[in-house]
Motif scaffolding. Structure first.
Motif, PDB file in Angstrom:
ATOM      1  N   TYR A 199       0.885  -1.171   0.000  1.00  0.00           N
ATOM      2  CA  TYR A 199       0.000   0.000   0.000  1.00  0.00           C
ATOM      3  C   TYR A 199       0.916   1.212   0.000  1.00  0.00           C
ATOM      4  N   ALA A 200       0.391   2.377  -0.327  1.00  0.00           N
ATOM      5  CA  ALA A 200       1.215   3.587  -0.386  1.00  0.00           C
ATOM      6  C   ALA A 200       1.852   3.846   0.970  1.00  0.00           C
ATOM      7  N   ARG A 201       3.116   4.204   0.972  1.00  0.00           N
ATOM      8  CA  ARG A 201       3.865   4.497   2.194  1.00  0.00           C
ATOM      9  C   ARG A 201       4.698   5.745   1.986  1.00  0.00           C
ATOM     10  N   LEU A 202       4.772   6.559   3.013  1.00  0.00           N
ATOM     11  CA  LEU A 202       5.686   7.691   3.021  1.00  0.00           C
ATOM     12  C   LEU A 202       6.998   7.234   3.621  1.00  0.00           C
ATOM     13  N   SER A 203       8.062   7.941   3.327  1.00  0.00           N
ATOM     14  CA  SER A 203       9.351   7.631   3.923  1.00  0.00           C
ATOM     15  C   SER A 203       9.209   7.591   5.444  1.00  0.00           C
ATOM     16  N   GLY A 204       9.677   6.526   6.071  1.00  0.00           N
ATOM     17  CA  GLY A 204       9.606   6.391   7.518  1.00  0.00           C
ATOM     18  C   GLY A 204       8.385   5.635   8.024  1.00  0.00           C
ATOM     19  N   GLU A 205       7.464   5.279   7.131  1.00  0.00           N
ATOM     20  CA  GLU A 205       6.293   4.517   7.539  1.00  0.00           C
ATOM     21  C   GLU A 205       6.547   3.025   7.359  1.00  0.00           C
ATOM     22  N   GLY A 206       5.974   2.231   8.247  1.00  0.00           N
ATOM     23  CA  GLY A 206       6.148   0.797   8.199  1.00  0.00           C
ATOM     24  C   GLY A 206       5.156   0.122   7.278  1.00  0.00           C
ATOM     25  N   PHE A 252       8.449  -7.376   7.719  1.00  0.00           N
ATOM     26  CA  PHE A 252       8.101  -6.013   8.105  1.00  0.00           C
ATOM     27  C   PHE A 252       9.309  -5.120   7.882  1.00  0.00           C
ATOM     28  N   GLY A 253       9.060  -3.951   7.285  1.00  0.00           N
ATOM     29  CA  GLY A 253      10.129  -2.993   7.082  1.00  0.00           C
ATOM     30  C   GLY A 253       9.608  -1.576   7.093  1.00  0.00           C
ATOM     31  N   VAL A 254      10.538  -0.636   7.128  1.00  0.00           N
ATOM     32  CA  VAL A 254      10.217   0.788   7.112  1.00  0.00           C
ATOM     33  C   VAL A 254      10.690   1.360   5.779  1.00  0.00           C
ATOM     34  N   ALA A 255       9.786   2.024   5.081  1.00  0.00           N
ATOM     35  CA  ALA A 255      10.091   2.584   3.763  1.00  0.00           C
ATOM     36  C   ALA A 255      11.168   3.662   3.859  1.00  0.00           C
ATOM     37  N   VAL A 256      12.149   3.584   2.987  1.00  0.00           N
ATOM     38  CA  VAL A 256      13.223   4.577   2.957  1.00  0.00           C
ATOM     39  C   VAL A 256      12.775   5.829   2.204  1.00  0.00           C
ATOM     40  N   THR A 257      11.957   5.657   1.174  1.00  0.00           N
ATOM     41  CA  THR A 257      11.447   6.774   0.378  1.00  0.00           C
ATOM     42  C   THR A 257       9.932   6.648   0.268  1.00  0.00           C
ATOM     43  N   ASP A 258       9.281   7.682  -0.236  1.00  0.00           N
ATOM     44  CA  ASP A 258       7.844   7.600  -0.500  1.00  0.00           C
ATOM     45  C   ASP A 258       7.603   6.569  -1.602  1.00  0.00           C
ATOM     46  N   LEU A 259       6.580   5.723  -1.395  1.00  0.00           N
ATOM     47  CA  LEU A 259       6.276   4.679  -2.373  1.00  0.00           C
ATOM     48  C   LEU A 259       4.781   4.623  -2.629  1.00  0.00           C
ATOM     49  N   ALA A 260       4.415   4.476  -3.889  1.00  0.00           N
ATOM     50  CA  ALA A 260       3.018   4.252  -4.259  1.00  0.00           C
ATOM     51  C   ALA A 260       2.689   2.777  -4.050  1.00  0.00           C
ATOM     52  N   ASN A 261       1.421   2.459  -4.015  1.00  0.00           N
ATOM     53  CA  ASN A 261       0.994   1.071  -3.915  1.00  0.00           C
ATOM     54  C   ASN A 261       1.638   0.245  -5.028  1.00  0.00           C
ATOM     55  N   GLU A 306       4.644  -0.133  -5.818  1.00  0.00           N
ATOM     56  CA  GLU A 306       5.943   0.363  -6.274  1.00  0.00           C
ATOM     57  C   GLU A 306       7.061  -0.329  -5.498  1.00  0.00           C
ATOM     58  N   VAL A 307       8.108  -0.736  -6.204  1.00  0.00           N
ATOM     59  CA  VAL A 307       9.250  -1.376  -5.569  1.00  0.00           C
ATOM     60  C   VAL A 307      10.185  -0.307  -5.024  1.00  0.00           C
ATOM     61  N   GLY A 308      10.583  -0.475  -3.772  1.00  0.00           N
ATOM     62  CA  GLY A 308      11.496   0.462  -3.136  1.00  0.00           C
ATOM     63  C   GLY A 308      12.219  -0.208  -1.987  1.00  0.00           C
ATOM     64  N   THR A 309      13.125   0.513  -1.377  1.00  0.00           N
ATOM     65  CA  THR A 309      13.929  -0.029  -0.286  1.00  0.00           C
ATOM     66  C   THR A 309      13.192   0.080   1.037  1.00  0.00           C
ATOM     67  N   PHE A 310      13.191  -1.035   1.764  1.00  0.00           N
ATOM     68  CA  PHE A 310      12.657  -1.091   3.125  1.00  0.00           C
ATOM     69  C   PHE A 310      13.778  -1.509   4.068  1.00  0.00           C
ATOM     70  N   MET A 311      13.902  -0.800   5.183  1.00  0.00           N
ATOM     71  CA  MET A 311      14.871  -1.167   6.215  1.00  0.00           C
ATOM     72  C   MET A 311      14.216  -2.187   7.142  1.00  0.00           C
ATOM     73  N   LEU A 312      14.914  -3.284   7.408  1.00  0.00           N
ATOM     74  CA  LEU A 312      14.377  -4.365   8.220  1.00  0.00           C
ATOM     75  C   LEU A 312      14.948  -4.389   9.629  1.00  0.00           C
ATOM     76  N   GLN A 313      15.982  -3.602   9.870  1.00  0.00           N
ATOM     77  CA  GLN A 313      16.624  -3.578  11.185  1.00  0.00           C
ATOM     78  C   GLN A 313      16.848  -2.149  11.617  1.00  0.00           C
ATOM     79  N   GLY A 314      16.874  -1.950  12.935  1.00  0.00           N
ATOM     80  CA  GLY A 314      17.119  -0.639  13.498  1.00  0.00           C
ATOM     81  C   GLY A 314      15.998  -0.241  14.432  1.00  0.00           C
ATOM     82  N   VAL A 315      16.114   0.966  14.988  1.00  0.00           N
ATOM     83  CA  VAL A 315      15.106   1.510  15.901  1.00  0.00           C
ATOM     84  C   VAL A 315      14.402   2.656  15.197  1.00  0.00           C
ATOM     85  N   PHE A 316      13.078   2.630  15.204  1.00  0.00           N
ATOM     86  CA  PHE A 316      12.275   3.613  14.491  1.00  0.00           C
ATOM     87  C   PHE A 316      11.149   4.134  15.368  1.00  0.00           C
ATOM     88  N   THR A 317      10.782   5.391  15.168  1.00  0.00           N
ATOM     89  CA  THR A 317       9.568   5.943  15.753  1.00  0.00           C
ATOM     90  C   THR A 317       8.449   5.662  14.760  1.00  0.00           C
TER      91      THR A 317
END
Length: 111
Positions: free
Chosen positions: A17-24, A31-40, A42-53
């Protein structure tokens, strides 16, 4: 090593689904956190490790103590301490109250 592909902290995934940068997002069982804004889709980078708000679910029993398990609530696209029907994504790194809008979560690398 000839069969090594990558470290795995980040993966290129199709956004469910559409995600803004920083949204899970939960992509299958990952489960990952989107690095950039992504449309539904759309292929993009998700971070799988780290601490996020991350956005926290609203309501009773959604807050968690430091070190407690954190779960992804698919319907509200937010984090909760409630396990029933939700997917484990990591642990709370600081205590968050039921009324908090966000919480800090250390991702567990998908599982």
């Amino acid at each position: 090593m000839k069969n090594f592909i990558q470290e795995g902290e980040n993966l290129a995934l199709a956004a469910p689904y559409a995600r803004l940068s920083g949204e899970g997002a939960l992509v299958g069982a990952t489960f990952g956190v989107a690095v950039t804004d992504l449309a539904n889709a759309e292929v993009g980078t998700f971070m799988l490790q780290g601490v996020f708000t991350l956005a926290k679910a609203t309501g009773a029993s959604t807050g968690g103590a430091q070190g407690a398990k954190a779960y992804w609530v698919a319907g509200s696209k937010s984090v909760s301490a409630a396990s029933s029907g939700n997917t484990l994504i990591g642990v709370f790194t600081a205590t968050c109250a039921d009324g908090d809008a966000t919480c800090n979560v250390r991702l567990n690398g998908s599982f």
